[in-house]
Design an enzyme around this catalytic site. Structure first.
Site, PDB file in Angstrom:
ATOM      1  N   TRP A  89       0.812  -1.229   0.000  1.00 55.17           N
ATOM      2  CA  TRP A  89       0.000   0.000   0.000  1.00 55.17           C
ATOM      3  C   TRP A  89       0.837   1.266   0.000  1.00 55.17           C
ATOM      4  CZ3 TRP A  89      -1.364   3.327   4.518  1.00 55.17           C
ATOM      5  CH2 TRP A  89      -0.410   3.218   5.547  1.00 55.17           C
ATOM      6  N   ASP A  90       2.093   1.141   0.477  1.00 54.10           N
ATOM      7  CA  ASP A  90       2.878   2.371   0.616  1.00 54.10           C
ATOM      8  C   ASP A  90       3.248   2.970  -0.740  1.00 54.10           C
ATOM      9  OD1 ASP A  90       4.710   0.425   0.012  1.00 54.10           O
ATOM     10  OD2 ASP A  90       5.776   0.530   1.918  1.00 54.10           O
ATOM     11  N   LYS A 127       2.285  -0.421  15.945  1.00 55.52           N
ATOM     12  CA  LYS A 127       3.525  -0.364  15.163  1.00 55.52           C
ATOM     13  C   LYS A 127       3.635   0.994  14.485  1.00 55.52           C
ATOM     14  CE  LYS A 127       5.523  -3.112  11.375  1.00 55.52           C
ATOM     15  NZ  LYS A 127       5.100  -4.002  10.282  1.00 55.52           N
ATOM     16  N   GLN A 128       2.485   1.498  14.096  1.00 51.17           N
ATOM     17  CA  GLN A 128       2.398   2.840  13.521  1.00 51.17           C
ATOM     18  C   GLN A 128       1.001   3.351  13.838  1.00 51.17           C
ATOM     19  OE1 GLN A 128       2.803   0.705   9.629  1.00 51.17           O
ATOM     20  NE2 GLN A 128       1.837   2.567   8.918  1.00 51.17           N
ATOM     21  N   ASP A 183     -20.046  32.796  18.766  1.00 52.14           N
ATOM     22  CA  ASP A 183     -21.265  32.736  19.554  1.00 52.14           C
ATOM     23  C   ASP A 183     -22.130  31.656  18.896  1.00 52.14           C
ATOM     24  OD1 ASP A 183     -23.431  33.499  21.233  1.00 52.14           O
ATOM     25  OD2 ASP A 183     -24.255  34.625  19.532  1.00 52.14           O
ATOM     26  N   LEU A 184     -23.149  31.192  19.599  1.00 47.29           N
ATOM     27  CA  LEU A 184     -23.968  30.112  19.034  1.00 47.29           C
ATOM     28  C   LEU A 184     -25.310  30.622  18.508  1.00 47.29           C
ATOM     29  CD1 LEU A 184     -24.689  27.078  18.629  1.00 47.29           C
ATOM     30  CD2 LEU A 184     -25.458  27.063  21.007  1.00 47.29           C
ATOM     31  N   ASP A 185     -26.148  31.078  19.447  1.00 48.51           N
ATOM     32  CA  ASP A 185     -27.524  31.430  19.091  1.00 48.51           C
ATOM     33  C   ASP A 185     -27.543  32.612  18.131  1.00 48.51           C
ATOM     34  OD1 ASP A 185     -28.589  29.502  20.943  1.00 48.51           O
ATOM     35  OD2 ASP A 185     -28.021  30.881  22.550  1.00 48.51           O
ATOM     36  N   THR A 206     -31.478  29.473  16.849  1.00 54.24           N
ATOM     37  CA  THR A 206     -32.068  29.372  18.188  1.00 54.24           C
ATOM     38  C   THR A 206     -32.426  30.734  18.769  1.00 54.24           C
ATOM     39  OG1 THR A 206     -29.778  29.056  18.812  1.00 54.24           O
ATOM     40  CG2 THR A 206     -31.238  27.158  19.096  1.00 54.24           C
ATOM     41  N   LYS A 242     -30.720  39.781  23.272  1.00 57.13           N
ATOM     42  CA  LYS A 242     -29.814  38.918  22.500  1.00 57.13           C
ATOM     43  C   LYS A 242     -28.445  38.839  23.162  1.00 57.13           C
ATOM     44  CE  LYS A 242     -31.391  38.937  17.764  1.00 57.13           C
ATOM     45  NZ  LYS A 242     -31.082  39.477  16.446  1.00 57.13           N
ATOM     46  N   SER A 246     -20.757  30.763  24.130  1.00 55.64           N
ATOM     47  CA  SER A 246     -22.173  31.115  24.178  1.00 55.64           C
ATOM     48  C   SER A 246     -22.585  31.338  25.621  1.00 55.64           C
ATOM     49  CB  SER A 246     -23.007  29.977  23.583  1.00 55.64           C
ATOM     50  OG  SER A 246     -24.372  30.180  23.879  1.00 55.64           O
ATOM     51  N   ALA A 247     -23.469  32.316  25.816  1.00 54.57           N
ATOM     52  CA  ALA A 247     -23.995  32.556  27.166  1.00 54.57           C
ATOM     53  C   ALA A 247     -25.002  31.492  27.559  1.00 54.57           C
ATOM     54  CB  ALA A 247     -24.652  33.935  27.221  1.00 54.57           C
ATOM     55  N   LYS A 279     -21.706  38.082  29.325  1.00 57.08           N
ATOM     56  CA  LYS A 279     -21.544  39.128  28.306  1.00 57.08           C
ATOM     57  C   LYS A 279     -22.409  40.305  28.748  1.00 57.08           C
ATOM     58  CE  LYS A 279     -21.280  35.599  24.674  1.00 57.08           C
ATOM     59  NZ  LYS A 279     -21.927  34.977  23.510  1.00 57.08           N
ATOM     60  N   GLU A 296     -20.137  37.349  16.436  1.00 50.15           N
ATOM     61  CA  GLU A 296     -21.324  37.546  17.278  1.00 50.15           C
ATOM     62  C   GLU A 296     -22.470  38.158  16.492  1.00 50.15           C
ATOM     63  OE1 GLU A 296     -22.930  37.432  19.969  1.00 50.15           O
ATOM     64  OE2 GLU A 296     -21.585  36.768  21.574  1.00 50.15           O
ATOM     65  N   ASP A 297     -23.697  37.910  16.986  1.00 55.84           N
ATOM     66  CA  ASP A 297     -24.855  38.557  16.369  1.00 55.84           C
ATOM     67  C   ASP A 297     -25.519  39.542  17.320  1.00 55.84           C
ATOM     68  OD1 ASP A 297     -25.847  36.592  18.136  1.00 55.84           O
ATOM     69  OD2 ASP A 297     -27.764  36.615  17.071  1.00 55.84           O
TER      70      ASP A 297
HETATM   71  C1  G6P Z   1     -27.620  33.287  24.355  1.00 54.10           C
HETATM   72  C2  G6P Z   1     -28.848  33.830  23.702  1.00 54.10           C
HETATM   73  C3  G6P Z   1     -29.772  34.451  24.701  1.00 54.10           C
HETATM   74  C4  G6P Z   1     -30.025  33.517  25.842  1.00 54.10           C
HETATM   75  C5  G6P Z   1     -28.742  33.157  26.499  1.00 54.10           C
HETATM   76  C6  G6P Z   1     -28.928  32.178  27.650  1.00 54.10           C
HETATM   77  O1  G6P Z   1     -26.764  34.293  24.637  1.00 54.10           O
HETATM   78  O2  G6P Z   1     -28.498  34.747  22.723  1.00 54.10           O
HETATM   79  O3  G6P Z   1     -30.946  34.795  24.063  1.00 54.10           O
HETATM   80  O4  G6P Z   1     -30.854  34.134  26.784  1.00 54.10           O
HETATM   81  O5  G6P Z   1     -27.887  32.537  25.526  1.00 54.10           O
HETATM   82  O6  G6P Z   1     -29.395  30.976  27.155  1.00 54.10           O
HETATM   83  P1  G6P Z   1     -29.888  29.773  28.058  1.00 54.10           P
HETATM   84  O7  G6P Z   1     -30.056  28.661  27.085  1.00 54.10           O
HETATM   85  O8  G6P Z   1     -28.825  29.531  29.069  1.00 54.10           O
HETATM   86  O9  G6P Z   1     -31.160  30.205  28.662  1.00 54.10           O
HETATM   87 MG    MG Z   2     -26.174  35.227  19.725  1.00 55.42          MG
END
Ligand code: G6P
Ligand code: MG
Length: 991
Positions: free
Chosen positions: A347-348, A587-588, A763-765, A771, A799, A868-869, A899, A923-924
């Protein structure tokens, strides 16, 4: 390409040759190091006047022997091919005044040998004290022409230093026995070594006296010798020539000797094959041109480590020498430099050697693939012999195409070879755009893809993930496992490429005929795609590493492994295989191998965990191991480990690090040492639409450069402390990417500054998924239930704000107050509503473009963090199927201040092992932008300028964010990390 592009500087010359003196210049190790080859023949670096054993390798010169079993079962390999050393084409016997000189008994006073990678010649000068006490100097220049046929050309100069006499130089062939000592008889890496027995055959009608025929088993050879020695008498004799001359002390007998060689199987050689150049000077000139062409696309330099540069030149030169030029053959594990591993192809050839060839000499990469295509019927037969209903399985080790391994647990069970061949095909096609060959190889690609469905199934207990069973990965210290990580990873790539190729053929109207011929229907192709998408490639939740296989992490470690290390030689020589199989010892590294080949995208932090974990249980008994570990370490920025592993593969033969260089050179490790330069330090990745680079410079070097070809264009990268300059040396402008920033390399060089940025924190949401809307709807429902005034407008302020502060804002807005108990109950109520809404979340809820963005960030070597918060963030990323993608997920519950305080971004940076200045935030929400700035980072806003007035850069949606834009935002806001410090001649990347 201009002359100057190819000129080799005085300094480079030092790294462009291998020089050995004294005892280091002779012996078995030197015979391998000073081997010359051209893909059609190889000849060990023998000492002409002393070494009389067979020492040449011709691809067709192998014998087949039955494998005997006391207990045999269906499908066991029945025979093995063994490459045999052919008569030496360099043997020189000297007589002085009618008496032979016994060089075996003579004293070698001094020898110096030079293998010159700039003109492709091997030069030797030796001084002997012969029995009579007289001294004699013999100098030989030897060439095996890279662009020529199977031929060895020698220019010999014989000089008696302190005596005169009548000299006879017999130019004959080495067929004396000899070979491996008893100590090597049990070494499985060389077993099967045959004592070649060559018979010199009678000439056939029409043979000239300069032709000598040999035979052994089914192998027939013919050598034609051409001898020129203007000042002497030359006569053809039985099996060679004799040159006669009177010499005075200090006089020189000069002889040019050119031996053309050909091999046939089961029939005599047709002498037409022996026609070729016979003039040494013309051959030397042709060799210079061929070597120039080679370095034209392969030249490189390392400023600051001459020893390593010299080693890499040696390694690469040897690889190109041994690269097959015959589509009936691939490259043996030892190339054409020795008898190790019986000359078998493994294979090598596809995973280590072919990638280098695809990027430097694509015709030779194609030859290796053509060899596999040509053996498809044998692979079908192999699959059938193992009981598979359909498909083709390439043998683990072979020459003629049949399985030659008598140990199926570490032989035929290495199903990954099918995937390795598919990987190589995809890489070759990408590097060349050779669509015709892709179409030609499609049958092989499909037949080999079928095997995965034979050995794998959708497992209902694992959510219908596609799992493979009873396979052996590259690490042969584990065998017959389920879900070998490397095997699954390469199978996934294979199945996806096969399905893509089916579509591609459909679009060309070429699918139907092939599909009918191999009885392939659309459902089968759809199943390939399904299996690829559902491939089981898990992360161990406790260790955070990818398990090498289903059982590996649960096995005990091998007692005393750390203590014994490799000082006592490879474990395979000391333990019964089953001892190794039932312990956690490698071995590897299969997982690290998958990382180095970019088979699986994973965050850097996980790569690091894999590297550390498997580094601890890997003995590196395979010379291939150091290649993948070096690539992985360089990409992780672990310079010390990367340099150590790089040296390990680069010097594997030059320093005989595995003690078996005398069996032949370790071709894959030699090839790999260039892969470490390009894929490790250069960060080259070939899994995208265009070649992408991420050049890093270790502190120990001032700079380095290397070349590669892609689609007929040759580019050179010159890396220094500030960044990388890309130059087009020949061909059309080429699209490439540097740290994820795509651009064209055209007439003007392009300088790409190395970004200071090392991580991106998301950030997530509202950034990765929608979400934010669910949070709003949950708050709205809560407010409605409790009769508080609240609306979408009021929600804007929430937010990015954590749960309790959000409720405070709602109550403020409504002018209401509640006591603590009710406050907490309301928080819980909101969270229940929110979590109920999450129930329907799946990977489909990931915003468009996020997956691609994450891929791009990883390719650019950037870490990915989540800040994310939300206390629900962990669950949300799991639902989105991206929890494995982050280098670090900061815990909202573990930081003191929410935040807009910087805490969570600072915690995330620290968690990724980075300083805040090395990170950027996305961030949003305004609270989030403020937090990013408070942490000292550049802030990218997902939203309008109106909504996020403080952000440093705005994008309406995450799908529009690219790596290039991320890096340019860093530039806009932090000039120190920009792209503009280079002289005017160099065009800069604009992102
Ligand atoms: C994010 C969202 C917020 C939300 C916060 C806490 O920052 O933008 O709208 O309030 O998280 O979320 P959790 O799921 O812990 O209630
Ligand atoms: Mg956000």
């Amino acid at each position: 390409m201009g002359e100057d592009e190819l000129a080799i500087s005085e300094h480079d010359c030092e790294t462009m040759r291998l020089v050995r003196r004294g005892a280091d210049a002779t012996g078995d190790q030197a015979a391998a190091l000073f081997a010359l080859a051209n893909g059609l023949v190889g000849v060990e670096g023998v000492i002409d006047e002393r070494d009389a054993a067979p020492c040449a390798y011709l691809p067709d010169a192998y014998v087949s022997r039955p494998i005997g079993y006391h207990e045999s079962f269906p499908g066991y390999a029945t025979a093995t091919d063994t490459r045999v050393a052919c008569p030496g084409p360099a043997l020189l016997r000297l007589h002085v005044d009618g008496k032979p000189i016994d060089f075996g008994a003579a004293e070698l006073l001094d020898t110096e040998r030079t293998l010159d990678f700039a003109d492709g010649q091997l030069r030797r000068i030796s001084r002997w004290r012969i029995a009579t006490g007289r001294t004699l100097e013999i100098a030989v220049d030897r060439i095996v022409p890279l662009a020529g046929g199977a031929c060895v050309a020698s220019r010999i100069r014989i000089r008696p230093l302190d005596f005169a006499g009548h000299f006879q130089a017999w130019l004959t062939y080495g067929i004396d026995g000899g070979g491996a000592g008893a100590a090597e008889a049990d070494d499985p890496r060389i077993s099967g070594r045959l004592r070649p027995q060559w018979t010199i055959n009678l000439p056939l009608p029409g043979d000239t006296p300069s032709v000598t025929r040999f035979s052994q088993d089914a192998v027939a050879l013919a050598y034609r010798q051409h001898v020129a020695s203007p000042a002497a008498q030359v006569a053809a004799v039985h099996a060679g020539h004799v040159v006669r001359s009177e010499l005075v002390a200090g006089g020189i007998l000069a002889i040019d000797r050119v031996v053309a060689m050909a091999c046939a199987r089961g029939r005599p050689v047709d002498l037409v094959a022996l026609n070729g150049a016979t003039d040494f000077d013309a051959i030397a000139e042709g060799q210079r041109a061929a070597v120039r062409t080679l370095w034209g696309s392969a030249a490189f330099a390392i400023d600051g480590d001459d020893a390593l540069a010299a080693a890499l030149h040696f390694d690469l030169f040897q690889l190109h020498q041994s690269a097959s030029r015959d589509p009936n053959h691939s490259i043996g594990a030892k190339g054409l430099t020795g008898e190790g591993y019986e000359g078998h192809y493994f294979w090598d050839a596809e995973t280590f050697m072919l990638p280098v060839l695809a990027l430097q000499a694509p015709e030779q990469a194609k030859t290796l693939l053509a060899y596999r295509v040509g053996k498809l019927d044998r692979a079908r037969a192999h699959a059938a012999a193992l009981g598979h209903r359909r498909g083709a399985l390439y043998p683990w080790r072979t020459i003629a195409g049949d399985e030659c391994s008598s140990h199926y647990p570490t032989g035929s069970a290495q199903y990954h070879i099918n995937g390795d061949i598919a990987y190589a095909l995809a890489l070759y096609v990408a590097a060349t755009g050779d669509d015709a060959f892709r179409a030609e190889a499609a049958e092989m690609l499909f037949e080999t893809a079928r095997i995965w469905m034979e050995i794998g199934a959708f497992d209902p207990r694992r959510d219908r993930a596609f799992c493979t069973h009873g396979v052996t990965g590259p690490d042969e210290y584990s065998a017959l496992v389920d879900n070998d990580f490397y095997t699954n990873a390469i199978a996934r790539r294979h199945l996806a490429y096969a399905a893509d190729t089916a579509n591609w053929l459909r679009a060309r109207n070429e699918f139907a005929v092939l599909a009918a011929a191999i009885d392939l229907d659309d459902k089968e192709v759809a199943d390939w795609r399904k299996a690829a998408d559902a491939m089981w490639l898990p992360v161990d939740p406790a260790l955070g590493v990818n398990p090498q296989d289903d059982a590996f992490l649960g096995r005990p470690e091998l007692p005393g492994l750390a203590a014994s290390g490799d000082r006592h030689g490879p474990l395979l020589m000391r333990y019964h295989p089953m001892i190794l199989f039932r312990h956690q010892v490698a071995k590897q590294g299969n997982v690290v191998q998958a990382m180095a080949m970019d088979l699986v995208g994973m965050p850097l932090s996980q790569q690091r965990r894999n590297f550390d974990y498997y580094g601890r249980v890997t003995t590196h008994d395979s010379t291939l191991s150091s290649v993948s570990f070096a690539i992985a370490a360089a990409r992780l920025g672990d310079e010390k480990a990367a340099l150590e592993f790089h040296r390990e593969c680069a010097f594997v033969d030059l320093e005989d690090r595995h003690g078996n260089t005398s069996h032949g050179l370790h071709m894959a490790a030699l090839a790999g040492s260039w892969l470490v330069l390009a894929q490790g330090w250069g960060g080259l990745r070939l899994d995208g639409a265009i070649p992408s680079f991420r050049p890093q410079l270790p502190d120990a070097w001032k700079g380095y450069r290397f070349r590669m070809q892609w689609r007929g264009s040759v580019i050179e990268l010159a890396v220094d402390a500030a960044g990388c300059t890309y130059r087009l040396l020949s061909g059309d402008p080429l699209a490439v990417a540097d740290h994820g920033r795509p651009f064209n390399v055209g007439a003007e060089p392009v300088f790409a500054e190395r970004p200071g940025l090392k991580g991106v924190i998301f950030d997530l949401d509202g950034v990765l998924t929608d979400t934010a809307e669910d949070h709003y709807q949950a708050w709205q429902a809560l407010a409605d239930t409790h009769g508080f005034a609240f609306d979408r407008e009021a929600n804007h302020r929430l937010k990015g704000v954590d749960r309790s502060n959000s409720l405070r804002l709602i109550l403020d807005h409504a002018g209401a107050q509640v006591e603590a108990g009710r406050f907490d109950a309301m928080l819980a109520e909101k969270n229940d509503i929110y979590r109920a809404r999450l129930a329907g979340y799946s990977p489909a809820n990931l915003f468009e473009g996020v997956a691609e963005l994450f891929d791009g960030l990883r390719a650019a070597g950037l870490k990915i963090g989540l800040a994310s918060a939300s206390r629900n963030a962990g669950d949300v990323v799991r639902l989105l199927g991206i929890s494995d993608q982050f280098d670090f997920i900061a815990d909202a519950g573990a930081v003191a201040h929410a935040k807009p305080a910087p805490d969570i971004f600072l915690a995330c940076a620290a968690g990724m092992g980075l300083s805040p200045e090395q990170c950027i935030g996305v961030e949003d929400a305004q609270a989030g932008i403020s937090a990013i700035h408070a942490a000292g980072m550049v802030a990218i806003g997902i939203g309008s300028e109106e909504a996020l007035p403080d952000a440093d850069m705005h994008l309406p949606a995450i799908g529009q964010l690219t790596v290039a834009r991320i890096l340019s935002s860093e530039q806009e806001t932090a000039p120190r990390a920009g792209f503009s410090t280079r002289p005017d001649k160099v065009e800069e990347i604009s992102c």
